[in-house]
Design a protein around this motif. Structure first.
Motif, PDB file in Angstrom:
ATOM      1  N   TRP A  96     -24.784 -10.443  41.124  1.00 27.92           N
ATOM      2  CA  TRP A  96     -24.175 -10.333  42.368  1.00 27.92           C
ATOM      3  C   TRP A  96     -24.475 -11.759  43.284  1.00 27.92           C
ATOM      4  CZ3 TRP A  96     -27.784  -6.252  40.919  1.00 27.92           C
ATOM      5  CH2 TRP A  96     -26.997  -5.213  40.241  1.00 27.92           C
ATOM      6  N   LEU A 159     -29.950  -0.150  27.324  1.00 26.64           N
ATOM      7  CA  LEU A 159     -28.965   0.911  27.526  1.00 26.64           C
ATOM      8  C   LEU A 159     -30.006   2.161  28.152  1.00 26.64           C
ATOM      9  CD1 LEU A 159     -26.601   1.327  24.421  1.00 26.64           C
ATOM     10  CD2 LEU A 159     -26.022   0.591  26.700  1.00 26.64           C
ATOM     11  N   LYS A 160     -31.286   1.876  27.706  1.00 22.59           N
ATOM     12  CA  LYS A 160     -31.982   3.210  28.008  1.00 22.59           C
ATOM     13  C   LYS A 160     -32.456   3.248  29.564  1.00 22.59           C
ATOM     14  CE  LYS A 160     -34.697   3.974  23.901  1.00 22.59           C
ATOM     15  NZ  LYS A 160     -34.212   4.996  23.667  1.00 22.59           N
ATOM     16  N   THR A 161     -32.454   2.209  30.197  1.00 25.07           N
ATOM     17  CA  THR A 161     -32.671   2.157  31.693  1.00 25.07           C
ATOM     18  C   THR A 161     -31.353   2.432  32.362  1.00 25.07           C
ATOM     19  OG1 THR A 161     -32.441  -0.078  31.966  1.00 25.07           O
ATOM     20  CG2 THR A 161     -34.817   0.605  31.377  1.00 25.07           C
ATOM     21  N   GLY A 162     -30.151   2.206  31.738  1.00 25.61           N
ATOM     22  CA  GLY A 162     -29.130   2.248  32.562  1.00 25.61           C
ATOM     23  C   GLY A 162     -28.713   1.042  32.868  1.00 25.61           C
ATOM     24  N   TRP A 163     -29.255   0.012  32.753  1.00 30.47           N
ATOM     25  CA  TRP A 163     -29.011  -1.302  33.282  1.00 30.47           C
ATOM     26  C   TRP A 163     -27.732  -1.532  32.779  1.00 30.47           C
ATOM     27  CZ3 TRP A 163     -29.490  -4.535  36.848  1.00 30.47           C
ATOM     28  CH2 TRP A 163     -29.311  -5.895  36.969  1.00 30.47           C
TER      29      TRP A 163
ATOM     30  N   GLN B  91     -36.418  -2.613  38.850  1.00 28.52           N
ATOM     31  CA  GLN B  91     -37.395  -1.409  38.287  1.00 28.52           C
ATOM     32  C   GLN B  91     -38.442  -1.511  39.196  1.00 28.52           C
ATOM     33  OE1 GLN B  91     -37.394  -2.967  34.179  1.00 28.52           O
ATOM     34  NE2 GLN B  91     -35.916  -1.357  33.495  1.00 28.52           N
ATOM     35  N   ASN B 202     -24.041   0.124  39.821  1.00 28.61           N
ATOM     36  CA  ASN B 202     -25.056  -0.228  38.915  1.00 28.61           C
ATOM     37  C   ASN B 202     -26.458   0.352  39.476  1.00 28.61           C
ATOM     38  OD1 ASN B 202     -25.081  -3.389  36.857  1.00 28.61           O
ATOM     39  ND2 ASN B 202     -26.641  -1.429  36.455  1.00 28.61           N
ATOM     40  N   TYR B 203     -26.606   0.340  40.817  1.00 31.23           N
ATOM     41  CA  TYR B 203     -27.833   1.158  41.160  1.00 31.23           C
ATOM     42  C   TYR B 203     -27.781   2.771  40.782  1.00 31.23           C
ATOM     43  CZ  TYR B 203     -28.574  -3.131  43.788  1.00 31.23           C
ATOM     44  OH  TYR B 203     -28.956  -4.396  44.202  1.00 31.23           O
ATOM     45  N   LYS B 205     -26.243   4.081  38.421  1.00 30.45           N
ATOM     46  CA  LYS B 205     -26.638   4.364  36.774  1.00 30.45           C
ATOM     47  C   LYS B 205     -27.982   3.940  36.612  1.00 30.45           C
ATOM     48  CE  LYS B 205     -21.694   3.420  35.755  1.00 30.45           C
ATOM     49  NZ  LYS B 205     -20.917   2.618  35.517  1.00 30.45           N
ATOM     50  N   LEU B 206     -28.727   2.997  36.941  1.00 31.67           N
ATOM     51  CA  LEU B 206     -30.095   2.957  37.075  1.00 31.67           C
ATOM     52  C   LEU B 206     -30.752   4.095  37.321  1.00 31.67           C
ATOM     53  CD1 LEU B 206     -30.657  -0.720  37.940  1.00 31.67           C
ATOM     54  CD2 LEU B 206     -31.413   0.349  35.881  1.00 31.67           C
ATOM     55  N   CYS B 209     -30.449   7.214  35.061  1.00 30.44           N
ATOM     56  CA  CYS B 209     -31.419   7.301  33.912  1.00 30.44           C
ATOM     57  C   CYS B 209     -32.830   7.204  34.339  1.00 30.44           C
ATOM     58  CB  CYS B 209     -31.012   5.689  32.959  1.00 30.44           C
ATOM     59  SG  CYS B 209     -29.388   5.935  32.059  1.00 30.44           S
ATOM     60  N   ASN B 215     -35.449   7.353  32.149  1.00 34.31           N
ATOM     61  CA  ASN B 215     -35.583   6.147  31.576  1.00 34.31           C
ATOM     62  C   ASN B 215     -35.198   6.309  30.059  1.00 34.31           C
ATOM     63  OD1 ASN B 215     -35.417   4.110  33.406  1.00 34.31           O
ATOM     64  ND2 ASN B 215     -37.603   3.900  33.522  1.00 34.31           N
ATOM     65  N   ASN B 216     -34.524   7.229  29.657  1.00 38.41           N
ATOM     66  CA  ASN B 216     -34.047   7.385  28.218  1.00 38.41           C
ATOM     67  C   ASN B 216     -32.621   7.743  28.101  1.00 38.41           C
ATOM     68  OD1 ASN B 216     -34.574   7.276  25.634  1.00 38.41           O
ATOM     69  ND2 ASN B 216     -35.372   9.286  25.581  1.00 38.41           N
ATOM     70  N   CYS B 217     -31.885   6.893  28.578  1.00 33.42           N
ATOM     71  CA  CYS B 217     -30.370   7.278  28.532  1.00 33.42           C
ATOM     72  C   CYS B 217     -29.830   6.934  27.059  1.00 33.42           C
ATOM     73  CB  CYS B 217     -29.672   6.300  29.733  1.00 33.42           C
ATOM     74  SG  CYS B 217     -29.505   7.015  31.198  1.00 33.42           S
TER      75      CYS B 217
END
Lengths: 622, 217
Positions: A96, A159-163, B91, B202-203, B205-206, B209, B215-217
C-alpha cells in the motif's frame, strides 16, 4: 602559445570523440523497466530491458524511493531475479505504498536513465502455479468413476495467517479434444470431475490467483487414463444378448405352437385312416345299417371290380381331438368342398375326393379302373361328436353308379404308401375300408364321425398326393378306428383307444376272436374301458390284421370280408361291452391264408398294426 | 401528554442499543463471530472490487496519460492513521487495535464517499458506471462499518466507541473549476479509495484467520 594549447586540446578532444563515434561507441540506450511482480505480497521483483549498449560494457543500476520518503535506495538484489532484474526482499517490500523506481544504464560513454515507474506492490501480485498436482481415477462401487484432482499451493505463500488468499482453477480435456473444460475450484485444494468419457486419456492443468491479482501460469499438464467401463459394458451387453435370445426363443416357441400341428405332420405324417365314401355317420348312429350301406351306394357284396374303385374310398375315422374339425366339417356340409381348416392334418387320410368339387367334376364321372387312384371320401370317425351329421349321403348317392372319385394320386394305389409311424394312431384312427359299402357296422351313437370330414375330404383329396396322406390311407384300413363305445347294434367294438386330445369317446377296438364260416365275427369280450387301457399300449404292438366288414347283419353280426373270395363272415353277436373283440387279424390271416402270399406291399406295418390293403386283394383276385 | 410522548421517545432512543449478538456463552458466540467475519470479508472483498473497477474506468476515460500517478503520492487523507504495511507489522498489532483501526478507516471514508456520490451525480454527463459503483460502495461501506462495530463490541466489549478517524477535506478540490485540478481530485480520491479498500479487505482476512481460525486458515 596558449591559443595553440587550447586549440590542440580541442582538436584532441574532437579527435577522441570522432574516434569514439567512428568506433560506434555511445552511451547506453535508455533501459526500460517492463515488469514487476510479487508472488506472495512479501517480495517483489522488477525486470528491465536494456537499451542499446552503445558498444561498451554497460552497468545497470536501479534506484528507488518510496512514496512519502525522500531517501533513495538502490536495488538490494540484482541476482535473485536473474539478469537485468532487481529483487526486493521482505524487508524492502511494503504494501500500500508506491515505489518510484528507475534504472540507470552506465557505460564509459555515459549513462542513461530510464523512465520512472510507479509500482504499488498491492497491484502486481501474481503467484506461481500450484504444485504437486495429483490426478486419480476413483471408482466407487455402484457409481460411475470420477476424476479426483489434488494439488498444493505454491511455496512461499502464507495462507495460514490469511495474509494471502488463493483461488484455484482447473482445466481438463480429453487428449484429442480441442477445447479445455474449465472448472473454478475456489479456495479448495482438490476437485472432483464427474462427467468423464471412459476409455479416454485426459489432460489436467491447475492454476491459481490471489484474491486480488493476476492468474498464475498453468501447471504442467498431467495426463491420466480413464479406464473403460468394462463391467458396465459387459453387463449391458450380456443383458441385451439375453433379452434378445429370450425374445427369439419365445418367437420360435410361439411359431411352433401355432403351427405345431402342421409342422408335426410335416415331420411325422399321420397315418391315414380308412375312408369310406358315402358313409353316413348319422345312419350309423341310428343303427340303420341298411340305409347306411345303401347310402354308401353299395348294393351288392362282395365288391365287384367296381369296388376296386371303392377301395380307394377310405373311411376315415378320426378319433383325435378335432372338435373343431367336427364343427368345421359340420359347417362344411352345406358347402362342400370348403376347405376345412384345422390343425390336425393327421386326421385326414386319403381325403375324400368326393367332397372335392373339382374332383367330383373331374373324376367322379369317370370310372377309373386304375387302382392307383383312390377316391377317398374320408370318413373321419370322431369318437366324440355324435352330432356330426354329415351329408355324406347326397354325395355318395350322386355318385352312385359312378365310380367313386379317384384320387389321381398316380401310382399310389398299387403300392400302398408305407405306413407312417402311428404316432397319430392314438389321435386319429382311420379306417381304411376300401369298400365303403362294407363299412356297415357302426356303433350306435358312436361319436366317430366317419364322414365328418366330408367337406374336408374334398380338400384332403388334394392332399392325397402327399405321401403322408397315403400313409393315412393305409391307416384307414384300420377298422379299429371305428369307435365303438356303445354296445348297441353293431358291435363294432374296437379296441378302445384314447386320443391324446382327450376326446370324449375313445375309440374302442374289439378284438375279433374268430370268424365263423359264414363270416360271423366272434369278438372277444370287452373287458370294460379300464381294462382296455392296458390293451392300449399293447395295441400298437400287436400286429393285427383287420378285415373289412361287408355288412352288419340284423343281429349285430359283422360280416367280414377277410378276403375277397371268402364268404361273408358274420361276426358273432356279442355284447359290445362284454366282448370287444377286435378284428382279429387271425381271421384276416385266415382269409388271407388262402391267398397267395399277399403282396408285401399290401401289408403295411403301421405302428405295429398291420393293415391289409383290400385293394390288393381285389387286384390279386382279378 | 406531550411530555409523556417525549419521555417515551427518549426511552425508545436509549433502548436502541445493539443487542449483543451472543446472549449466551462464549462457545456459541464463536460460531456467530465466524459468521460475522465471513460476512465482513465478503463485504470488504466486494467493496474493493468495486473500487478497483471504478478507478480503472475513471482513469481510462478521463486521466489516461496525464501522469497523475506521479502526483498522487502521499495524498490520501487516511495516511495519518498508523496502518501496518506488511505481514510482520500486521501480526504485531493487537487484535483490539487492529479492529479499531479498521473501524477508523471505515469511518474516515463515510464522508468522502458521500460527497463522491453527490458530486459525480451532479456532473455533466455523469458517467453512469462510475456513479452506480460509487453509490454501491457507499452503501456497502456503511454495512461493513456496522458489522465491524458489532464484531468489536463482541470481541472487545469494553472498547468504547472509537472516535478516531481521519477527516477528509477534499471536497473543495472536487468542486474546483479547473478541469485538470478537478479531475486530479477525483483521481486522487478514487486512487485512495482503491488502496484503503484493499487494506481493509486484507486486514479483515488476517483477523478472521487470527480470531476465528487461530491462525490456521
Amino acid at each position: 602559445m596558449k591559443e595553440n594549447v587550447a586549440s590542440a586540446t580541442v582538436f584532441t578532444l574532437l579527435l577522441f570523440f570522432n574516434t569514439c563515434l567512428l568506433n560506434g561507441q555511445s552511451p547506453p540506450g535508455k533501459p526500460e523497466i517492463f515488469k514487476c511482480r510479487s508472488p506472495n505480497k512479501e517480495t517483489f521483483t522488477c525486470w528491465w530491458r536494456p537499451g542499446a549498449d552503445g558498444g561498451l560494457p554497460t552497468n545497470y543500476s536501479l534506484a528507488y524511493h518510496k512514496e512519502g520518503e525522500k531517501f533513495i535506495h538502490e536495488c538490494p538484489d540484482y541476482v535473485t531475479g536473474g539478469p537485468n532484474s532487481c529483487h526486493f526482499g521482505k524487508q524492502y517490500t511494503s504494501m500500500w505504498r508506491t515505489y518510484i523506481i528507475t534504472v540507470n544504464a552506465t557505460n564509459e560513454m555515459g549513462s542513461t536513465l530510464s523512465d520512472e515507474i510507479y509500482v504499488d506492490v498491492t497491484y502486481i501480485v501474481e503467484p506461481d502455479p500450484p504444485l504437486n498436482v495429483v490426478v486419480e481415477v476413483k471408482q466407487p462401487e455402484d457409481k460411475k468413476p470420477y476424476l479426483w484432482i489434488k494439488w498444493s499451493p505454491p511455496t512461499l505463500i502464507d495462507l495460514k495467517t490469511g495474509w494471502f488468499t488463493l483461488l484455484y482453477e482447473i482445466q481438463l480435456k480429453p487428449e484429442n479434444a480441442e477445447e479445455w473444460e474449465t472448472h473454478f475450484a475456489g479456495q479448495q485444494t482438490d476437485f472432483k470431475v464427474l462427467s468423464l468419457h471412459p476409455g479416454q486419456k485426459y489432460l489436467v492443468q491447475v492454476r491459481c490467483k490471489p484474491d486480488h491479482g493476476y492468474w498464475s501460469s498453468w501447471s504442467p499438464e498431467y495426463s491420466i487414463q480413464i479406464p473403460s467401463e468394462f463391467t458396465m459394458k459387459d453387463t449391458t451387453m450380456w443383458i441385451s444378448v439375453a433379452v434378445l435370445s429370450a425374445v427369439i426363443c419365445l418367437i420360435i416357441v410361439w411359431a411352433v405352437a401355432l403351427k405345431g400341428y402342421s409342422m408335426a405332420t410335416c415331420i411325422f405324417p399321420p397315418v391315414p385312416g380308412p375312408k369310406i365314401k358315402g358313409f353316413d355317420a348319422h345312419l350309423l348312429e341310428k343303427g340303420k345299417s341298411e340305409e347306411l350301406l345303401s347310402a354308401l351306394g353299395c348294393q351288392d357284396f362282395p365288391p365287384t371290380s367296381d369296388y376296386e374303385d371303392l377301395l380307394v374310398e377310405y373311411l376315415e375315422v378320426d378319433d383325435s381331438e378335432d372338435q373343431h374339425l367336427m364343427s368345421v366339417h359340420s359347417k362344411e356340409h352345406p358347402s362342400q368342398g370348403m376347405k376345412p381348416t384345422y390343425l390336425d392334418p393327421d386326421t385326414d387320410s386319403g381325403r375324400g375326393s368326393c367332397d372335392s368339387p373339382s374332383l367330383l367334376s373331374e373324376k367322379c364321372e369317370e370310372p377309373q379302373a386304375s387302382p392307383s387312384t383312390f377316391c377317398a371320401p374320408e370318413v373321419i370317425e370322431k369318437p366324440e361328436n355324435p352330432e356330426t351329421t354329415h351329408t355324406w349321403d347326397p354325395q355318395c348317392r350322386s355318385m352312385e353308379g359312378k365310380t367313386p372319385c379317384f384320387h389321381a394320386g398316380g401310382s399310389k394305389c398299387s403300392t400302398w404308401p408305407l405306413p407312417q409311424p402311428s404316432q397319430h394312431n392314438p389321435r386319429s384312427s382311420y379306417h381304411n375300408i376300401g369298400d365303403v359299402c362294407e363299412l356297415a357296422v357302426r356303433p350306435t351313437g358312436a361319436p366317430a364321425t366317419l364322414l365328418d370330414k366330408a367337406g374336408k375330404d374334398a380338400l384332403k383329396s388334394s392332399q392325397i398326393s402327399k405321401p403322408r396322406e397315403e400313409g393315412k390311407a393305409a391307416q384307414q384300413r384300420e377298422v379299429e378306428s371305428f369307435h365303438s363305445k356303445t354296445d348297441k347294434d353293431t358291435h363294432w367294438l374296437l379296441p378302445q383307444e384314447k386320443t391324446p386330445f382327450g376326446s370324449t369317446k375313445p375309440v374302442d377296438y374289439v378284438e375279433i376272436h374268430k370268424v365263423n364260416k359264414d363270416g360271423a365275427l366272434s369278438l372277444l369280450p370287452k373287458q370294460g374301458n379300464n381294462s382296455n387301457q392296458p390293451e392300449k399300449p399293447r395295441d400298437p404292438e400287436n400286429s393285427k390284421e383287420y378285415a373289412k366288414v361287408s355288412r352288419v347283419m340284423d343281429n349285430n353280426i359283422l360280416v367280414l370280408v377277410p378276403d375277397l373270395h371268402t364268404k361273408n363272415v358274420a361276426c358273432s353277436e356279442e355284447s359290445a361291452k362284454e366282448a370287444p373283440p377286435s378284428l382279429e387279424q387271425n381271421q384276416a390271416e385266415k382269409g388271407l391264408a388262402d391267398f397267395p402270399a399277399t403282396p408285401s406291399n399290401c401289408r403295411l406295418q403301421l405302428g405295429g398294426l398291420e393293415y391289409l390293403d383290400p385293394a390288393c386283394f381285389t387286384h390279386s383276385f382279378h | 401528554s406531550l411530555l409523556l410522548l417525549l419521555v417515551s421517545n427518549l426511552l425508545l432512543w436509549q433502548s436502541v442499543t445493539p443487542l449483543p449478538v451472543c446472549p449466551g456463552g462464549a462457545v456459541r458466540c464463536q460460531v456467530t463471530l465466524r459468521d460475522l467475519f465471513d460476512r465482513a470479508v465478503v463485504l470488504s472483498h466486494y467493496i474493493h472490487n468495486l473500487s478497483s473497477e471504478m478507478f480503472s474506468e475513471f482513469d481510462k476515460r478521463y486521466t489516461q496519460g496525464r501522469g497523475f500517478i506521479s502526483k498522487a503520492l502521499n495524498s490520501c487523507h487516511t495516511s495519518s492513521l498508523a496502518t501496518p504495511e506488511d505481514k510482520e507489522q500486521a501480526q504485531q498489532i493487537s487484535q483490539k487495535d487492529f479492529l479499531s483501526l479498521i473501524v477508523s478507516i471505515l469511518r474516515s471514508w463515510n464522508e468522502p464517499l458521500y460527497h463522491l456520490v453527490t458530486e459525480v451525480r451532479g456532473m455533466q454527463e455523469a458517467p453512469e458506471a462510475i456513479l452506480s459503483k460509487a453509490i454501491e460502495i457507499e452503501e456497502q461501506s456503511k454495512r461493513l462499518l456496522e458489522g465491524m462495530e458489532l464484531i468489536l463490541s463482541q470481541v472487545h466489549p469494553e472498547t468504547r466507541e472509537n472516535a478516531v478517524y481521519s477527516v477528509w477535506s477534499g471536497l473543495p478540490s472536487l468542486q474546483m473549476a479547473d478541469e485538470e485540478s478537478r479531475l486530479f481530485a477525483y483521481y486522487n480520491l478514487l486512487h485512495c479509495l482503491r488502496r484503503d479498500s484493499h487494506k481493509i479487505d486484507n486486514y479483515l482476512k488476517l483477523l478472521k484467520c487470527r480470531i476465528v481460525h487461530d491462525n490456521n486458515c
